[in-house]
Design an enzyme around this catalytic site. Structure first.
Site, short mmCIF file in Angstrom:
data_model
loop_
_atom_site.label_atom_id
_atom_site.label_comp_id
_atom_site.label_asym_id
_atom_site.label_seq_id
_atom_site.Cartn_x
_atom_site.Cartn_y
_atom_site.Cartn_z
CD1 TRP A 263 49.38 -5.37 5.12
CD2 TRP A 263 50.08 -3.40 5.92
NE1 TRP A 263 48.55 -4.40 4.61
CE2 TRP A 263 48.95 -3.17 5.09
CE3 TRP A 263 50.69 -2.30 6.53
CZ2 TRP A 263 48.42 -1.90 4.87
CZ3 TRP A 263 50.17 -1.04 6.31
CH2 TRP A 263 49.05 -0.85 5.48
CG ASP B 185 38.33 -5.20 -2.37
OD1 ASP B 185 38.36 -5.47 -1.16
OD2 ASP B 185 39.26 -5.51 -3.15
CG ASP B 186 35.71 -6.16 2.95
OD1 ASP B 186 34.60 -6.67 3.11
OD2 ASP B 186 36.57 -6.05 3.85
NE ARG C 86 40.29 -5.35 7.84
CZ ARG C 86 39.92 -5.41 6.58
NH1 ARG C 86 39.90 -6.56 5.94
NH2 ARG C 86 39.57 -4.33 5.92
CE LYS D 40 42.02 -7.93 -3.13
NZ LYS D 40 41.92 -6.44 -3.07
CG ASP E 198 41.83 -10.04 1.55
OD1 ASP E 198 42.97 -10.39 1.89
OD2 ASP E 198 41.44 -8.85 1.60
CG MET E 199 43.76 -15.95 4.87
SD MET E 199 44.65 -15.49 6.37
CE MET E 199 44.59 -16.99 7.25
CB CYS F 118 44.42 -10.95 -1.67
SG CYS F 118 44.60 -9.43 -0.72
CG ASP G 71 46.76 -4.39 1.50
OD1 ASP G 71 46.28 -4.83 0.44
OD2 ASP G 71 46.32 -4.70 2.62
C1 DGJ Z 1 43.07 -6.42 2.37
C2 DGJ Z 1 43.40 -6.44 0.91
O1 DGJ Z 1 44.75 -6.59 0.72
C3 DGJ Z 1 42.86 -5.18 0.27
O2 DGJ Z 1 43.23 -5.11 -1.07
C4 DGJ Z 1 41.36 -5.16 0.41
O3 DGJ Z 1 40.79 -6.20 -0.32
C5 DGJ Z 1 40.99 -5.28 1.88
N1 DGJ Z 1 41.65 -6.37 2.54
C6 DGJ Z 1 39.50 -5.44 2.05
O4 DGJ Z 1 39.14 -5.67 3.34
#
Ligand code: DGJ
Length: 732
Positions: free
Chosen positions: A198, A365-366, A442, A475, A477-478, A525, A547
């Protein structure tokens, strides 16, 4: 481009202007690799390459006693007869035997390329490629194996995969099914792998190849940042500008294995495919299993050429739909500006300033759904939180569109928090071993995407949110690897199928969303770049690269990513300082100078920067709009490696060689040293160019190079940390 079948010698020659790939039906009836490399003349019979001396080896049978698989090069080696190297596949038949021998039965050659059902793969029209499918059979196991090879007209590339068919009446188990094998005749090679974790993804690392095995793999259920599913096998002297190399790019997003194995007779075996660890595919009578595809490229012109091959092929023959070969909107994402702490009002304020700067797309985003105010809750509940979005996604998207911006948002559809309505309703929908504790990552669990009803349910929820709103971008994400992988949807002897079925479920959800909303631009992502692979590019034409948004670290991450992936696929944003991951303070100019070589956007609240910086941002956006076609789709050249020196440089050149843009960056100042010069690449030697008001011939710039001291007044100096300079070169 052509594929020739030579009936008498029973050999195939696949070739285009740059490469030859030659296969023979070996004396054993199995397929043997004769040659893969730079284009050579054809001849009726290449079997002089087959080694048939009477060595003290085990032969397949009396008819072929001078032929041993171990001493020869195999196309798709089986387990259990005379090879002894790592096999490409293993079939366990109903009597428990894993020995197999697939022999040539027939073949077909056709124009174009077939799709692989349920899997991402390169595609080609009839004029762009030709495909050879060789049918092999194992009578004893009552199995058919189809090996597929596609050669492209314009690229030094072979795309390979395999298909297994259970033609008998009993169940068989595939305990290994890799996608390809290439056996090379000597071991004077090195392996370049792209490793990391990461926030430090895709670091090129060179490993010496010798007898024994060097390998890369993922067992995380995602392709991972530990090892990217891309590797280069190169001659020791090969660098970015010259030399021989092979690239192996796996078009897949789950567990994988890539390996190079030298045997004691000097043969080098390269294998790539789904990681056999925890893979068992049950094939009932009549069932078929298709492996994902590996795209194998060859260059005799260095690694920039190899990378450009992948860039062009993936832009033209992997990425699909509305965004194929399109420049990408300049976006502003609110994540690093607000995290989950926002209201509609605060979002609109950020968006308004972004619009004023010239941004084209705003991304929420989130944190917009369920009880998602921190990491502990909400995943799985894909319904807007009315306290944050009183008029839902529909209301917010319309307000943002009314400002003149496009709008998009974040999802993480594969996940669920134990604290969510979805989990309370369907605790059985996660990957978990009954009676065993599940590991959280997480604070979340992984939904069982191997089950169709789970994928369909998530699709239904997302469909409602997207359909009611005005959405241009998503976007996806995972944020955690798979653990305790077990599905209640599979029987005991099907549990080895779950990892792969999971990825098939991910691809199915992508396909359903793309079919329902074909104009949406998807960005993949996975905690940044944990699933930055060619499989994802088939669905999401760009990927959040890391990130880590620190511009200096990004030089390394983007440089490493460029080896296997197109520049236009690399998600790159300008973020705030001090940087949230590294604490580093880098000028807004250098932050943009790095982010230009990617999708480009901002990951901050533009209300928070100084008026002077805001003016710079406006100019940056103008610059990107003017040059993004070239920056995102030009031929990209790595000029100086940030892994080897304290300065780095890269450039893009237009197809007609009339325009180029070069970026120079100082990562660390060096006191009392000479700046030296740097040689550019990819220009036309006879063309006169203008750079910073001075005229140069292309051959001067590429051979003599340009002295770096001339940029000192313009921003770049080797005496100042994080200084940088981007310049445009025009043909006169
Ligand atoms: C991880 C992503 O890589 C970030 O850019 C962001 O979207 C966060 N998750 C949100 O939880």
């Amino acid at each position: 481009m052509n594929i020739i079948w030579k009936k008498t010698s029973r050999q195939f020659h696949l070739y285009n202007d740059r490469i030859s790939y030659i296969i023979a039906v070996a004396p054993s009836g199995e397929l043997s690799n004769i040659y893969f490399g730079k284009r050579i003349h054809d001849r009726e019979d290449f079997s002089y390459v087959i080694f048939r001396m009477g060595m003290p080896n085990i032969a397949v049978d009396a008819d072929t006693e001078t032929y041993s698989m171990e001493l020869n090069r195999q196309e798709y080696p089986s387990f259990g007869t005379t090879d002894f190297g790592t096999s490409a596949f293993e079939v366990e038949t109903s009597n428990g035997s894993c020995v197999s021998s697939f022999v040539y039965k027939s073949h077909s050659i056709f124009s174009g390329k077939r799709a692989i059902p349920g899997l991402p793969a390169t595609y080609a029209s009839d004029s762009e490629a030709k495909t050879l499918e060789v049918e092999l059979v194992d009578e004893q196991a009552q199995m058919t194996l189809l090996l597929s090879y596609t050669i492209f007209e314009k690229y030094p590339v072979i795309a390979r995969h395999a298909r297994f068919i259970n033609a008998g009446n009993a169940d068989v188990k595939l305990t290994k099914a890799l996608s390809c094998c290439i056996d090379l005749p000597d071991q004077d090679y090195e392996m370049v792998q792209f490793t990391g974790a990461w926030a430090r993804e895709r670091v090129p690392e060179i490993r010496k190849i010798t007898r024994g095995t060097v390998s890369i793999e993922s067992k995380r259920g995602i392709s991972s940042a530990d090892f990217n599913p891309f590797m280069i096998i190169k001659r020791p002297g090969t660098d970015d500008f010259a030399g021989d190399a092979y690239g192996f790019s796996f078009v897949y997003s789950g567990n994988f294995l890539g390996m190079a194995q030298g045997n004691t007779y000097g043969r080098l075996r390269i294998l790539m495919g789904i990681n056999p660890e925890r893979f068992t595919w049950l094939l009932r009578a009549g069932d078929t299993f298709e492996t994902p595809e590996v795209v194998i490229a060859h260059t005799d012109r260095g690694l920039n050429d190899l990378s450009q091959t992948y860039h062009r092929l993936y832009n033209n023959n992997l990425v699909r739909g509305r965004w194929k070969n399109q420049t990408r909107p300049i976006l502003n994402n609110n994540w690093e500006a607000t995290f989950m702490d926002f209201t509609e009002e605060s979002i609109l304020k950020i968006a308004a300033k972004a619009k004023e700067a010239g941004v084209e797309l705003f991304v929420l985003d989130d944190g917009w759904f369920g009880e998602r105010n921190d990491d502990f809750a909400g995943l799985g509940d894909w319904v807007e939180n009315p306290r944050k979005l009183p008029q839902g996604m529909a209301g917010l998207s319309r307000k943002i569109e009314a400002m003149g911006l496009k709008f998009g948002f974040w999802i993480e559809p594969e996940m669920v928090n134990p604290n969510s309505n979805l989990y309370r309703r369907h605790p059985e929908w996660v990957l978990a071993v009954p009676g065993r504790k599940s590991s959280l990552g997480r604070h979340q669990l992984v939904l069982d995407f191997s089950r169709e009803e789970v994928v369909d349910y998530i699709f239904g929820m997302l469909y409602k949110v997207i359909n009611g709103a005005s959405i241009s971008y998503i976007k996806w994400d995972m944020n955690r690897p798979l653990t305790e992988v077990f599905s209640t949807g599979c029987s005991a002897n099907e549990q080895g199928m779950v990892y792969h079925k999971y990825i098939l479920g991910v691809y199915r959800l992508y396909s359903k969303l793309i079919e329902a909303f074909p104009d949406i631009l998807f960005e993949s992502c996975s905690s940044g770049g944990n699933r930055f692979d060619a499989g994802m590019l088939y669905y999401a034409p760009q990927a959040w690269c890391s990130d880590n948004t620190d511009a200096i670290d990004r030089l390394r991450i983007q440089y490493g990513s460029s080896y296997g992936y197109p520049i236009v696929s690399i998600g790159s944003h300008v973020s705030a300082v001090p940087n949230q991951q590294t604490g580093r303070r880098v000028s807004i100019a250098t932050r943009a100078n790095v982010a230009y070589f990617g999708t480009f956007g901002y990951e901050l609240d533009l209300n928070e920067i100084s008026p002077g910086e805001f003016e710079e941002v406006k100019a940056q956006i103008e610059f990107m709009k003017q040059h993004r076609q070239l920056l995102q789709y030009g031929d990209f050249y790595r000029l100086r490696s940030p892994f080897e020196t304290d300065q780095t440089a890269w450039m893009v050149v237009s197809e007609d060689k009339k325009k180029a843009i070069v970026g120079f960056y100082c990562m660390k100042s060096n006191v009392n040293t000479l700046p030296g010069s740097i040689r550019l690449a990819g220009l036309d030697g006879d063309t006169l160019y203008r750079m910073e008001g001075v005229e140069y011939y292309g051959d001067e710039l590429m051979n003599m190079g340009i002295t770096l001291s001339q940029f000192y007044k313009k921003g770049f100096t080797i005496s100042e940390d994080y200084s940088s300079f981007v310049t445009v070169i025009d043909a006169i």
